[in-house]
Write a protein that holds these residues in place. Structure first.
Motif, PDB file in Angstrom:
ATOM      1  N   ARG A  29       0.827  -1.210   0.000  1.00 43.81           N
ATOM      2  CA  ARG A  29       0.000   0.000   0.000  1.00 43.81           C
ATOM      3  C   ARG A  29       0.859   1.258   0.000  1.00 43.81           C
ATOM      4  O   ARG A  29       0.430   2.305  -0.482  1.00 43.81           O
ATOM      5  N   GLU A  30       2.045   1.151   0.590  1.00 44.73           N
ATOM      6  CA  GLU A  30       2.958   2.298   0.663  1.00 44.73           C
ATOM      7  C   GLU A  30       4.390   1.792   0.450  1.00 44.73           C
ATOM      8  O   GLU A  30       4.982   1.180   1.335  1.00 44.73           O
ATOM      9  N   PRO A  31       4.961   2.016  -0.736  1.00 43.74           N
ATOM     10  CA  PRO A  31       6.318   1.530  -1.024  1.00 43.74           C
ATOM     11  C   PRO A  31       7.430   2.454  -0.542  1.00 43.74           C
ATOM     12  O   PRO A  31       8.600   2.072  -0.570  1.00 43.74           O
ATOM     13  N   ARG A  32       7.058   3.649  -0.083  1.00 42.12           N
ATOM     14  CA  ARG A  32       8.076   4.653   0.265  1.00 42.12           C
ATOM     15  C   ARG A  32       8.530   4.480   1.719  1.00 42.12           C
ATOM     16  O   ARG A  32       8.139   5.230   2.603  1.00 42.12           O
ATOM     17  N   LEU A  33       9.378   3.485   1.930  1.00 45.38           N
ATOM     18  CA  LEU A  33       9.984   3.281   3.235  1.00 45.38           C
ATOM     19  C   LEU A  33      11.373   3.898   3.200  1.00 45.38           C
ATOM     20  O   LEU A  33      11.647   4.772   2.373  1.00 45.38           O
ATOM     21  N   ARG A  34      12.257   3.459   4.097  1.00 40.86           N
ATOM     22  CA  ARG A  34      13.611   4.034   4.109  1.00 40.86           C
ATOM     23  C   ARG A  34      14.267   3.868   2.746  1.00 40.86           C
ATOM     24  O   ARG A  34      14.948   4.763   2.260  1.00 40.86           O
ATOM     25  N   PRO A  88      -6.990  -2.856   6.834  1.00 41.39           N
ATOM     26  CA  PRO A  88      -5.731  -2.159   7.119  1.00 41.39           C
ATOM     27  C   PRO A  88      -5.977  -0.771   7.682  1.00 41.39           C
ATOM     28  O   PRO A  88      -6.931  -0.093   7.296  1.00 41.39           O
ATOM     29  N   GLN A  89      -5.120  -0.390   8.605  1.00 40.71           N
ATOM     30  CA  GLN A  89      -5.164   0.952   9.155  1.00 40.71           C
ATOM     31  C   GLN A  89      -4.178   1.852   8.410  1.00 40.71           C
ATOM     32  O   GLN A  89      -3.476   1.395   7.488  1.00 40.71           O
ATOM     33  N   LYS A  90      -4.090   3.091   8.813  1.00 43.62           N
ATOM     34  CA  LYS A  90      -3.317   4.098   8.087  1.00 43.62           C
ATOM     35  C   LYS A  90      -1.876   3.688   7.840  1.00 43.62           C
ATOM     36  O   LYS A  90      -1.321   3.922   6.763  1.00 43.62           O
ATOM     37  N   HIS A  91      -1.231   3.094   8.835  1.00 46.00           N
ATOM     38  CA  HIS A  91       0.196   2.806   8.736  1.00 46.00           C
ATOM     39  C   HIS A  91       0.510   1.346   8.425  1.00 46.00           C
ATOM     40  O   HIS A  91       1.653   0.918   8.560  1.00 46.00           O
ATOM     41  N   ASP A  92      -0.505   0.581   8.021  1.00 51.27           N
ATOM     42  CA  ASP A  92      -0.291  -0.814   7.631  1.00 51.27           C
ATOM     43  C   ASP A  92       0.114  -0.844   6.159  1.00 51.27           C
ATOM     44  O   ASP A  92      -0.733  -0.859   5.265  1.00 51.27           O
ATOM     45  N   HIS A  93       1.412  -0.867   5.904  1.00 52.04           N
ATOM     46  CA  HIS A  93       1.919  -0.620   4.553  1.00 52.04           C
ATOM     47  C   HIS A  93       2.000  -1.861   3.677  1.00 52.04           C
ATOM     48  O   HIS A  93       1.874  -1.752   2.439  1.00 52.04           O
ATOM     49  N   ILE A  94       2.234  -3.040   4.274  1.00 49.90           N
ATOM     50  CA  ILE A  94       2.441  -4.238   3.458  1.00 49.90           C
ATOM     51  C   ILE A  94       1.754  -5.438   4.113  1.00 49.90           C
ATOM     52  O   ILE A  94       1.849  -5.628   5.326  1.00 49.90           O
ATOM     53  N   THR A 107       3.694  -2.887   9.669  1.00 44.59           N
ATOM     54  CA  THR A 107       3.179  -1.576  10.062  1.00 44.59           C
ATOM     55  C   THR A 107       4.348  -0.691  10.448  1.00 44.59           C
ATOM     56  O   THR A 107       5.265  -1.130  11.147  1.00 44.59           O
ATOM     57  N   ASP A 108       4.330   0.567   9.989  1.00 48.29           N
ATOM     58  CA  ASP A 108       5.467   1.448  10.268  1.00 48.29           C
ATOM     59  C   ASP A 108       5.033   2.915  10.173  1.00 48.29           C
ATOM     60  O   ASP A 108       5.075   3.519   9.096  1.00 48.29           O
ATOM     61  N   PRO A 109       4.618   3.525  11.297  1.00 48.63           N
ATOM     62  CA  PRO A 109       4.144   4.919  11.263  1.00 48.63           C
ATOM     63  C   PRO A 109       5.179   5.900  10.720  1.00 48.63           C
ATOM     64  O   PRO A 109       4.819   6.839  10.000  1.00 48.63           O
ATOM     65  N   ARG A 110       6.448   5.715  11.058  1.00 49.25           N
ATOM     66  CA  ARG A 110       7.456   6.697  10.643  1.00 49.25           C
ATOM     67  C   ARG A 110       8.128   6.352   9.316  1.00 49.25           C
ATOM     68  O   ARG A 110       8.874   7.145   8.771  1.00 49.25           O
ATOM     69  N   ARG A 111       7.900   5.136   8.824  1.00 46.14           N
ATOM     70  CA  ARG A 111       8.432   4.685   7.536  1.00 46.14           C
ATOM     71  C   ARG A 111       9.958   4.740   7.466  1.00 46.14           C
ATOM     72  O   ARG A 111      10.536   5.025   6.427  1.00 46.14           O
TER      73      ARG A 111
END
Length: 271
Positions: A29-34, A88-94, A107-111
């Motif tokens: 859902r969100e690929p922009r991690l570190r 999934p919640q807001k910070h559930d990325h994968i 899950t990673d709020p700060r990514r």
């Protein structure tokens, strides 16, 4: 920030649920991690079986036989095994969906974490190849610390937190191990005797082993792999106790900055 015991707790928490199971699909859902999650991660992992769940320093390694999924929890990441199709919640990325209906949710709020794929030898991966020995392995010895410290003037705390010296000793457990060994965190590492390094090595091993046994340290952002918090925080002697009385001598716990991190210690018990 999840440290080695928290990561090991997560490994032990998820291992019995996902090891031996096959991946059906990967939802990003969100690929922009570190570092960006590989665009083709679903194609790479679909149909592969998770043979082993391993750990190196603070990295979790999902071994599929043909490669490894490398997961780092960063500052605030967590992995949970879910047995139902929970929204999934807001910070559930994968989500990694398994063929038995379970899903592994990252899950990673700060990514600040990472989810990467590697098909080459792990010891040659850029994130892993320079790591020192595991602190609980036999390769981590007094002689190694003593010899590597000679001629160095850096504080002993930042020295033992250097992953090239020993892998995965973070801020919390470095503070606790130094207290247990009776060594000030700002002592020059090159000025510490071999006998005191022997105490420090024993303290690092004992502190980490106890934390792992008790499920890691409960921090605001950390949740264990099985959804249960750790309990080691109740027994922290110096970390997070600035201004409070030392549990050994009653003197006030002090705080200094080392390497842009807070370091708590007792000026009476640590020399």
């Amino acid at each position: 920030m999840p440290e080695l015991p928290e990561v090991e707790t997560t490994r032990r928490g998820i291992e019995p649920h996902i090891e031996g199971h096959t991946i059906r699909e990967v939802i990003v859902r969100e690929p922009r991690l570190r570092w960006p999650v590989p665009d083709n991660i679903n194609q790479l992992l679909s149909g592969k079986t998770i043979h082993h769940v391993k750990r190196r320093a603070k990295y979790l390694l999902l071994d599929t036989g043909s490669g490894h999924l490398i997961v780092h929890l960063g500052m605030s990441g967590s992995l949970r095994v879910l047995t139902t199709d929970s929204p999934p919640q807001k910070h559930d990325h994968i989500d990694i969906l398994l063929t038995d209906g379970q899903r592994l949710r990252y899950t990673d709020p700060r990514r600040f974490g990472a989810v990467l794929w590697s098909e080459g030898p792990l010891h040659e991966h850029k994130l892993l190849k320079h790591l020192g020995p595991e602190p609980l392995d036999s390769e981590f010895t007094t002689q190694r610390l003593y010899q590597m410290s000679r001629g160095r003037s850096q504080p002993v705390k930042t020295f033992i937190m250097d992953n090239k010296v020993v892998a995965g000793v973070g801020n919390i457990y470095a503070s606790e191990a130094l207290f247990k060994a009776g060594i000030r965190p700002d002592r020059a590492c090159g000025k510490i005797s071999q006998a005191r390094y022997e105490q420090l090595v024993e303290s690092i091993k004992a502190t980490l082993a106890k934390a792992i046994e008790q499920g890691g340290t409960t921090l605001r952002d950390f949740v264990g792999g099985d959804g249960k918090p750790g309990y080691f925080k109740q027994e922290l002697a110096v970390y997070g106790r600035t201004g409070q009385p030392c549990l050994k001598c009653g003197k006030t716990i002090k705080e200094i900055k080392l390497g842009n991190r807070s370091s708590c210690y007792c000026c009476h018990c640590q020399r």
